[in-house]
Write a protein that holds these residues in place. Structure first.
Motif, short mmCIF file in Angstrom:
data_model
loop_
_atom_site.label_atom_id
_atom_site.label_comp_id
_atom_site.label_asym_id
_atom_site.label_seq_id
_atom_site.Cartn_x
_atom_site.Cartn_y
_atom_site.Cartn_z
N VAL A 170 14.58 25.19 27.25
CA VAL A 170 13.40 25.67 27.96
C VAL A 170 12.20 24.81 27.58
O VAL A 170 11.41 24.39 28.43
N ALA A 171 12.10 24.52 26.29
CA ALA A 171 10.99 23.72 25.81
C ALA A 171 11.01 22.32 26.44
O ALA A 171 9.98 21.79 26.85
N TYR A 172 12.21 21.77 26.52
CA TYR A 172 12.38 20.44 27.11
C TYR A 172 11.89 20.43 28.56
O TYR A 172 11.08 19.61 28.97
N ASP A 173 12.39 21.41 29.32
CA ASP A 173 11.98 21.55 30.72
C ASP A 173 10.47 21.73 30.84
O ASP A 173 9.82 21.14 31.71
N ALA A 174 9.95 22.58 29.98
CA ALA A 174 8.54 22.93 30.07
C ALA A 174 7.66 21.69 29.80
O ALA A 174 6.69 21.46 30.52
N VAL A 175 8.04 20.90 28.80
CA VAL A 175 7.25 19.71 28.50
C VAL A 175 7.33 18.73 29.68
O VAL A 175 6.31 18.16 30.10
N ALA A 176 8.54 18.57 30.24
CA ALA A 176 8.72 17.68 31.39
C ALA A 176 7.83 18.14 32.54
O ALA A 176 7.12 17.34 33.18
N ALA A 177 7.85 19.45 32.80
CA ALA A 177 7.05 19.99 33.90
C ALA A 177 5.56 19.83 33.63
O ALA A 177 4.78 19.50 34.53
N ALA A 178 5.17 20.02 32.38
CA ALA A 178 3.76 19.92 32.02
C ALA A 178 3.26 18.49 32.23
O ALA A 178 2.14 18.26 32.71
N ILE A 179 4.11 17.52 31.89
CA ILE A 179 3.73 16.12 32.10
C ILE A 179 3.65 15.83 33.59
O ILE A 179 2.66 15.27 34.08
N ALA A 180 4.68 16.26 34.31
CA ALA A 180 4.75 15.98 35.74
C ALA A 180 3.58 16.60 36.50
O ALA A 180 3.01 15.99 37.41
N ARG A 181 3.22 17.82 36.11
CA ARG A 181 2.16 18.51 36.86
C ARG A 181 0.78 18.26 36.26
O ARG A 181 -0.20 18.88 36.67
N LYS A 182 0.75 17.39 35.26
CA LYS A 182 -0.54 17.00 34.65
C LYS A 182 -1.39 18.19 34.22
O LYS A 182 -2.59 18.25 34.50
N VAL A 183 -0.77 19.13 33.52
CA VAL A 183 -1.57 20.25 33.02
C VAL A 183 -2.27 19.82 31.74
O VAL A 183 -1.87 18.83 31.10
N ASP A 184 -3.31 20.55 31.36
CA ASP A 184 -4.04 20.21 30.14
C ASP A 184 -3.36 20.81 28.90
O ASP A 184 -3.30 20.19 27.86
N TYR A 185 -2.92 22.06 29.07
CA TYR A 185 -2.31 22.76 27.93
C TYR A 185 -0.97 23.37 28.30
O TYR A 185 -0.85 24.03 29.34
N LEU A 186 0.00 23.17 27.46
CA LEU A 186 1.28 23.86 27.61
C LEU A 186 1.43 24.78 26.41
O LEU A 186 1.40 24.34 25.26
N LEU A 187 1.59 26.07 26.67
CA LEU A 187 1.78 27.04 25.59
C LEU A 187 3.25 27.46 25.56
O LEU A 187 3.75 28.04 26.51
N LEU A 188 3.91 27.13 24.46
CA LEU A 188 5.34 27.42 24.35
C LEU A 188 5.59 28.66 23.49
O LEU A 188 5.26 28.67 22.31
N ASP A 189 6.17 29.67 24.09
CA ASP A 189 6.52 30.88 23.36
C ASP A 189 7.87 30.66 22.66
O ASP A 189 8.69 29.86 23.12
N THR A 190 8.08 31.34 21.55
CA THR A 190 9.39 31.30 20.90
C THR A 190 9.75 32.73 20.52
O THR A 190 8.88 33.60 20.45
N ALA A 191 11.04 32.94 20.28
CA ALA A 191 11.47 34.28 19.87
C ALA A 191 10.95 34.58 18.47
O ALA A 191 10.85 33.69 17.65
N GLY A 192 10.64 35.83 18.24
CA GLY A 192 10.25 36.23 16.90
C GLY A 192 11.43 36.05 15.97
O GLY A 192 12.58 36.25 16.35
N ARG A 193 11.14 35.60 14.77
CA ARG A 193 12.24 35.40 13.82
C ARG A 193 11.71 35.66 12.42
O ARG A 193 10.59 35.28 12.09
N LEU A 194 12.54 36.30 11.63
CA LEU A 194 12.15 36.49 10.23
C LEU A 194 12.38 35.17 9.53
O LEU A 194 13.39 34.51 9.76
N HIS A 195 11.44 34.80 8.70
CA HIS A 195 11.48 33.51 8.01
C HIS A 195 12.65 33.40 7.05
O HIS A 195 12.88 32.36 6.47
#
Lengths: 308, 478
Positions: A170-195
């Motif tokens: 998802v992150a890979y796709d999102a970065v590709a899309a963000a570059i392609a669509r020339k957005v200023d900010y891409l905010l990537l959510d991740t699943a909560g995880r205990l450290h």
């Protein structure tokens, strides 16, 4: 205007909190052992942890050096001590040109990641930036739906895959899309995880690697979302997360309750990164850039900030 | 620094180890570091203060068993106080003769309500043969309803949901009607997370409670909570009649000190603990085990308790003295051996020591060797048992024949017995049943690691003892 929010949140805090320092500093108190004991108590209540005891020790030392003679001087002393520990703790969000600036959001379960992303997206959008979301929490049931609902409300694009998908993909796709669509900010959510979950922390490393494949300088910010109600474990969270991802800042969520998130001071001893924002309510606008002075006043519950 | 409680307890332990009795002074020393550790583990300041006072009282009031190390006794005292603070007994869910049983979940945002609702439903179905219904009454958080529905689908548990435009008290009421109609015997109401100072939402919770009359209101508590836990729990408790608590995210490394405070200020017990990400990661809460976890100790407590129950302290004390003077005989050894055997299988007993269980994974311990040693000793005459020096070769041969062993086995036992006597004389103290005694015994028994000459348990005091070496009676080294 922005300040008003924190004020309102603090007002609530004050209404409930009856054991604030202001009471301790009432007229006629003597700087004696009882006072110091009560002071230590109040400092601990703000989740300062062992720092509470250290501050009291420093106060005693200052008293011995005759820098402090009476109770009335204590608030200013503590304020200065705490502020000194927050030097460099306020910093603006990174911005790269050309974009996109990729912001990875990480944290333990239930810390408030998704809501913080929504607020942050709103904040950036209001500043006139083009924002995109990446629905990287593919683990928790309906997390993608939750973020999608926010994207709809904000009218911003979201990149997502089906439940159970690989977050890195998802992150890979999102970065590709963000570059392609020339957005200023891409905010990537991740699943909560205990450290403490080794495999999930490894997954985090993988997400970072995959993002860097597309954009070597990314992620430009990795923000760790901390729940202000969390105690000393927050320090562990910070050090463990920073081992898996290059954490560049913190978002302190749920500051609108009676908790102060004082663990931030302890965190800065192991991970001296800025606090970028405070979450101060349930609405989309309830996100504020961090201001050390206001924060310290909140910790100390001084009545300097009058209700709006 | 942060595996604090266990470490601090260790130093408390060290500061009073070797003391014959627990005095106010050495307890004080130990307790100071414990207090600090409690605070670092997020125990509320006031609660920590009261708890420390309780521990102190218990410690000073205890008769310390002479054979049991006062340090360990202190650990036990501490553990008991902690167990009491955690609610003492395990408490279950409420029951009703008039199903459905209605359970209402509430808590702060992000405490894990929705996930826990699903886990609890699954637990009830698996362990209590119930047919639960989940009611999606969190209409606040976007997609919370979808989350519950999706979990229900995944686990095959029925979910009652309405559009988010409905009002939660109405949804809950209709959910219960739905349960009646479709014969669900448990209803779990998933309410929205809320701040305890959010007046409107707290009133809404009260309305749900008033209209649905749940048999149990359960408060969800994140085990990572800090000092503020007390404020929020108090507020929830003053608004709603809490039946109990569910502690979530216990699989992290938080020491869960806030949980102690919550139990203390609400007076309500913890019923369950969420221990992982999987739907069946929900465990019934056991205060004693949790206390052990918080203290980061093995089951030393169980060991001490067991020791107390099977060991005649006067006899143990007499033996310890004899050992120190080098007057220890085979008769004493046999009676000590029997005391240990009363504790249970050796591997289990040793496994109760913190960290040892892990080390023993690859060690082959056979209690049959106790019997072999017993047979050899019983084949000696009373005089031989009391004066091992008199056992010359012809006597050894007779003993070997009488006990059905090779001569080497008898040689080995006598040799090791003498070495133990010498060692004890050198050590001068700490005999009897302390860790040292155990270690030597272990040497006597010739324990060794599979495929390796040196046992991994050197740390227990058995190091250097000739156990693993030369074949022990029976020719098989284990």
């Amino acid at each position: 205007m922005v300040f008003g929010k924190l004020r309102a949140a603090l007002k609530k805090t004050r209404e409930v909190l009856t054991r604030g320092l202001s009471r301790l500093f009432s007229l006629g108190r003597k700087l004696d052992a009882t006072f110091l004991d009560e002071l230590e108590h109040v400092l601990y209540q703000s989740d300062l942890g062992p720092l509470g005891t250290r501050l009291v020790e420093e106060l005693k030392a200052a008293y011995a050096r005759r820098e402090i003679a009476e109770v009335a001087q204590v608030p200013a002393f503590l304020r200065a001590m705490l502020l000194r520990r927050l030097e460099g703790a306020a910093a603006p969000l990174a911005k790269t040109t050309p974009g996109p600036t990729v912001i990875l959001i990480v944290g333990v379960n239930g810390s408030g990641k998704t809501t913080s992303i929504a607020k942050l997206a709103n904040h950036l959008k209001q500043q006139g930036h083009k924002v995109m979301l990446g629905a990287g929490d593919t683990f928790r049931a309906a997390a993608v739906e939750q973020l999608s609902l926010w994207a709809d409300r904000l009218g911003i694009p979201i990149i997502k895959q089906g439940p159970g998908a690989d977050t890195a993909a998802v992150a890979y796709d999102a970065v590709a899309a963000a570059i392609a669509r020339k957005v200023d900010y891409l905010l990537l959510d991740t699943a909560g995880r205990l450290h403490t979950q080794k495999n999930l922390m490894e997954e985090l490393k993988k997400i970072v690697r995959v993002v860097q494949k597309q954009l070597p300088s990314a992620p430009h910010e990795t923000l760790l979302v901390l729940d202000a109600t969390t105690g000393q474990n927050a320090i562990r969270q910070a050090s463990e997360f920073s081992k898996a991802a290059p954490v560049t800042g913190l978002i302190l969520a749920k500051m609108d309750g009676t908790a102060k998130g004082g663990a931030v001071f302890g965190i800065r001893e192991v991970l001296p990164v800025p606090v970028k924002f405070l979450g101060v309510g349930e609405g989309m606008d309830d996100l504020e850039p961090f201001n050390p002075e206001h924060y310290v006043d909140a910790i100390l519950s001084f009545d300097k900030i009058e209700p709006a | 620094m942060f595996d604090s409680l266990a470490n601090a307890l260790g130093s408390a332990y060290r500061s009073i180890v070797g003391q014959k009795v627990l005095t106010e002074k050495n307890v004080d020393e130990g307790i100071r570091s414990v207090r600090q550790a409690l605070l670092e583990a997020d125990v509320n300041f006031q609660v920590a203060k009261e708890f420390i006072a309780d521990v102190k009282q218990r410690a000073l009031g205890q008769d310390v068993l002479t054979a049991v190390d006062p340090g360990q006794q202190f650990v036990k005292v501490f553990h008991d106080a902690l167990t009491a603070l955690l609610g003492g007994q395990t408490t279950g869910l409420p029951v009703t003769d008039n199903p459905p049983l209605i359970l209402m979940m509430c808590g702060l945002q992000g405490s894990g309500k929705t996930t826990t609702c699903a886990k609890l439903a699954l637990w009830l179905r698996k362990n209590k043969k119930k047919n639960p219904l989940l009611v999606a009454a969190d209409l606040q958080r976007p997609a919370a309803v979808e989350q519950l529905q999706s979990l229900g689908k995944q686990l095959g548990i029925a979910v009652y949901a309405e559009p988010v435009t409905a009002r939660p008290p109405e949804v809950c009421r209709r959910g219960i009607e739905h349960a009646h109609k479709f014969q669900h015997d448990v209803v779990i109401l998933d309410t929205a997370g809320r701040l305890h100072i959010d007046e409107l939402l707290m009133q809404e919770l009260q309305e749900v409670q008033a209209r649905c009359k749940p048999h149990g209101v359960l408060l969800l508590c994140d085990s990572m909570l800090g000092q503020d836990a007390v404020n929020s729990a108090k507020e929830f408790h003053s608004r709603l009649p809490l039946h109990g608590l569910i502690l979530t995210k216990v699989d992290g490394d938080a020491r869960g000190g806030a949980a102690l405070s919550i139990v203390k200020v609400t007076g309500r017990p913890i019923l369950f603990a969420g221990t992982g990400e999987k739907p069946d990661d929900l465990e019934e809460f056991d205060p004693s085990r949790m206390a052990g976890r918080i203290l980061g100790m093995g089951d030393v407590v169980g060991l001490v308790e067991k020791a107390q129950s099977v060991i005649d302290e006067k006899e143990a004390e007499a033996q310890a003295k004899k050992l120190q003077k080098g007057q220890f005989t085979f008769e004493d050894f046999l009676s000590q051996l029997n005391m240990i055997r009363k504790l249970g299988p050796l591997k289990k007993v040793l496994g109760m020591l913190p960290g040892v269980g892990q080390m023993l994974k690859d060690v082959d311990l056979d209690d049959a060797h106790f019997k072999r040693i017993e047979a050899i000793i019983l084949s000696m005459s009373p005089r031989e048992r009391r004066n091992p020096e008199v056992i010359d070769t012809p006597r050894r041969r007779r003993i070997a024949l009488g006990s059905g062993n090779q001569l080497e086995a008898v040689h080995g036992l006598i040799k090791q017995f003498k070495m133990m006597q010498d060692m004890m004389k050198k050590l001068g103290k700490g005999g009897g049943f302390g860790p040292g005694g155990m270690g030597d015994l272990e040497g006597m028994l010739g324990m060794g690691k599979k495929g390796g000459p040196q046992s991994g348990m050197g740390g227990m005091g058995g190091r250097g003892f000739p156990g693993g070496r030369g074949g022990f009676p029976g020719g098989r080294r284990f």
